[in-house]
Design an enzyme around this catalytic site. Structure first.
Site: not given
Length: 372
Positions: A47-48, A204, A125, A87, A213, A42, A29, A197
């Protein structure tokens, strides 16, 4: 620089741009800025994991290459191509949204956040992702990876999932937005959150933003963000019965009030009086066929022969850990039988082309293989 946020956005963008050009993963994508592809990816990624989504995305786009073709599909076919992602309301919503986009916008996605969030299944989002990745326009995004990244960058040590925390992080995301190349910035932020992260033991030393940060400066990267409270897991034991009559099997379409709404499945029910810790070699297990036959008869209003145990499938759904005991039973007599609403008889070839929950599909595949 906004005094509320201890970050220089221009410095952050430059450091992140250099890192992203070298380390970004090649994902299908990302090879296009087409809003339709962005939208599908998206929704699938909710959840995947990325690794799990790639083959589903490629197969889905091959079958439904644009909004027009998706809008003409049946819900059953869309759910079949969604099968395994879970879902399933996501699959139903993309069909609804495709129909709206086709009818109201001539098959073209709007770039306006308000119009995007009015579409079924598209929240703040996802709307931001479509606008920034598909149109390269400024749009703040906060999801699992950026939530964690933003909290650490700003040293936000309260719960970022509260309304106050969400307001703060969305404001920070807005603060970072450039007037140009917003899509690249947002992709970079998400990729950094995913690869560097990470939730546990973030890398880090390899982070391009470590000098900016606040959590890293204070040695608090493992404490920020505050851990989400884990839900209590409830064990359940269920039974499903493949009721056979000749070459036909009885299946039922699950209703809107059930898990996996709209999908087809063998009759399934919870064994409420049976311990989830049942031993398959115990005397209690040997007595189960009678109970299963009674429950299946109540659910279908059909008279069945004593069912035979075939296999056990373990799976999880949200906060439930489920042991599914799979049985096979023959119909005692088909004379004077009247099927309840939602039930139908299908052969194995038809069964292979109907959308089913993962556990039901595993059992169906076993039956199909045994007859091959």
């Amino acid at each position: 620089m906004n005094s509320d946020f201890p970050i220089n956005p221009e410095q952050l963008r430059k450091k992140l741009k250099d890192w992203y050009e070298k380390h970004a993963r090649a994902l299908p994508w990302r090879s296009t800025a087409h809003p339709y592809h962005i939208w599908i990816s998206e929704i699938m990624l909710q959840q995947t994991t990325v690794k799990a989504v790639v083959p589903y995305f490629e197969r889905f786009i091959q079958r439904f290459p644009d909004v027009s073709q998706l809008s003409q599909a049946s819900e059953a076919e869309v759910l079949q191509f969604w099968e395994g992602l879970g879902y399933y309301s996501r699959g139903r919503n993309i069909l609804k949204t495709a129909c709206v986009i086709q009818s109201l916008y001539g098959g073209q996605f709007p770039s306006d956040i308000k119009r995007l969030t009015e579409l079924p299944g598209i929240g703040r989002y996802t709307a931001g992702a479509i606008r920034s990745f598909g149109f390269n326009l400024p749009a703040p995004i906060v999801e699992a990876n950026t939530l964690r990244l933003y909290a650490r960058l700003t040293g936000y040590n309260a719960d970022p999932r509260t309304s106050v925390g969400q307001s703060y992080l969305w404001s920070f995301a807005e603060f970072l937005q450039p007037q140009r190349s917003a899509g690249t910035l947002n992709q970079s932020l998400m990729e950094l959150g995913s690869l560097i992260c990470t939730p546990n033991e973030p890398n880090c030393p390899q982070c391009p933003l470590k000098t900016l940060c606040q959590a890293f400066a204070n040695g608090a990267q493992n404490e920020i963000p505050i851990k989400k409270t884990r839900p209590v897991i409830t064990p359940l034991i269920e039974a499903t019965v493949a009721i056979q009559h000749g070459e036909l099997y009885l299946i039922r379409q699950r209703t809107s009030h059930e898990r996996w709404a709209g999908l087809w499945d063998f009759p399934r029910f919870e064994l409420k009086e049976v311990s989830p810790e049942l031993n398959l070699y115990s005397a209690a297990f040997k007595k189960l066929p009678g109970l299963v036959a009674r429950e299946a008869s109540l659910a279908t209003q059909l008279n069945l022969n004593t069912p035979e145990f075939v296999l056990q499938i373990r799976h999880s759904v949200t906060r439930y850990r489920i042991r599914l005991l799979c049985y096979l039973a023959e119909l005692d007599s088909i004379e004077d039988t009247v099927l309840l609403t939602g039930f139908r008889w299908v052969n194995l070839a038809e069964l292979a082309n109907l959308p089913m929950p993962v556990s039901g599909r595993k059992y169906a595949n076993l039956l199909i293989k045994s007859q091959a």
